[in-house]
Design a protein around this motif. Structure first.
Motif: not given
Length: 349
Positions: A25-45
């Protein structure tokens, strides 16, 4: 092509899915990315990646898993072989650093080591033997109608096979055939010893009335010695990637991996596929010609022993395997196997 952020998200999804085998899920990805990105942005990507066919949704889960195209993009553009732990290097060196008496023993051990290290099904093919010559041929009587044919080649290999003699072939004719092999064929390469040459030496000139049976016997021994031997280890590991609903296909899969010609053809096609960034080639199940392999990947690596030819090692494992580790392992192992074989061949120079 993807943006850097999209590539990072795809890489993260593949890495996490490899570990957990669960949709990401997007939250799992968000917690592992080296940069700060919102969960909404990750869902869009992730929606963009899904539109491109690189990830896909499973059932009602909000998470995503990599598609075949996603894995292919990752393998072609993003994967980076990992350096092996020192303990693994030491294990490989230790298990190869023991006395071997024939090439086939080394190659067979290579398949076992690879299977043990990965828990996958491993294949190892002997190097081509274009320049190997016959150094000796003997036939040893075992019983009234059985003999063992023994062929020795310049690389130290000994090929032996038991044959039942036709009732109309006598011992003196067999002995005459053996003398012809020693007198005429010793020193020739296996590729030079053709059926027509055998018929000439054993049939027309000296073979006697039952020459055709003797020619067939010798031809079988030469053919076996000249063929590239394939060794398989870890077939039981196929169970690790089989669900209950796929059990009915397991027997067919076992038969497939034990069919030397089919596997050798698959390995040959995979090793000659489009060159990637690394010497290890990866064919996904969707790219393989057999439906039984749809959930697997075949990784092949060529090893080179100079004038003694080239061989191939391979691993068959699940599509969601940790490619970085496995590619790193095969890269290192192919070089160690080549070194061991060159050291072995050096004893016969």
């Amino acid at each position: 092509m993807l943006t850097e952020r999209q590539e990072l998200i795809l890489k993260t999804i593949i890495k996490d899915f490899t570990k957990t085998h669960d949709p990401v899920g997007s939250k799992t990805v968000m917690n592992q990315l080296p940069m700060k990105v919102s969960s909404a942005t990750i869902r869009n990507e992730m929606a963009v990646l899904e539109d491109k066919g690189l990830i896909e949704k499973t059932h009602s889960s909000s998470g995503r898993i990599p598609s075949s195209d996603g894995y292919r993009y990752y393998l072609d553009n993003l994967v980076e072989p990992l350096q092996l732990p020192e303990s693994v290097y030491n294990q490989i060196v230790s298990e190869l650093d023991r006395p071997f008496h024939q090439v086939n023993e080394i190659v067979q051990e290579a398949a076992k080591i690879l299977s043990d290290l990965t828990n996958y099904t491993a294949f190892a093919e002997e190097p081509e033997s274009h320049d190997v010559t016959v150094t000796g041929f003997r036939i040893v009587p075992l019983s009234n109608r059985q003999v063992m044919a023994i062929l020795v080649t310049s690389d130290g290999n000994v090929q032996n096979q038991v044959y039942a003699l036709p009732y109309n072939v006598h011992g003196d004719e067999v002995e005459k055939a053996v003398r012809m092999i020693d007198d005429e064929l010793v020193g020739k390469t296996l590729k030079e010893i053709t059926p027509s040459l055998l018929k000439k030496k054993l049939g027309v000139e000296h073979g006697g009335k039952h020459a055709s049976e003797l020619v067939s016997l010798v031809e079988d021994v030469i053919k076996d010695a000249a063929s590239e031997q394939m060794y398989v280890d870890g077939q039981i590991n196929l169970l690790n990637n089989t669900s209950k609903k796929d059990v009915k296909d397991l027997r067919s899969l076992y038969e497939l991996v034990d069919h030397d010609d089919l596997i050798s053809s698959l390995m040959d096609n995979c090793s000659k596929s489009k060159k990637g960034r690394y010497p290890v080639r990866v064919s996904l199940g969707s790219e393989l010609p057999n439906e039984l392999l749809k959930n697997y990947s075949l990784l092949t690596a060529e090893y080179n022993v100079g004038s003694h030819g080239k061989g191939v090692i391979a691993l068959l494992g699940p599509t969601n395997m940790p490619y970085s580790q496995v590619i790193g392992l095969l890269e290192y192992f192919r070089n160690e196997l080549a070194k061991k074989l060159l050291d072995y061949y050096g004893r016969f120079q």
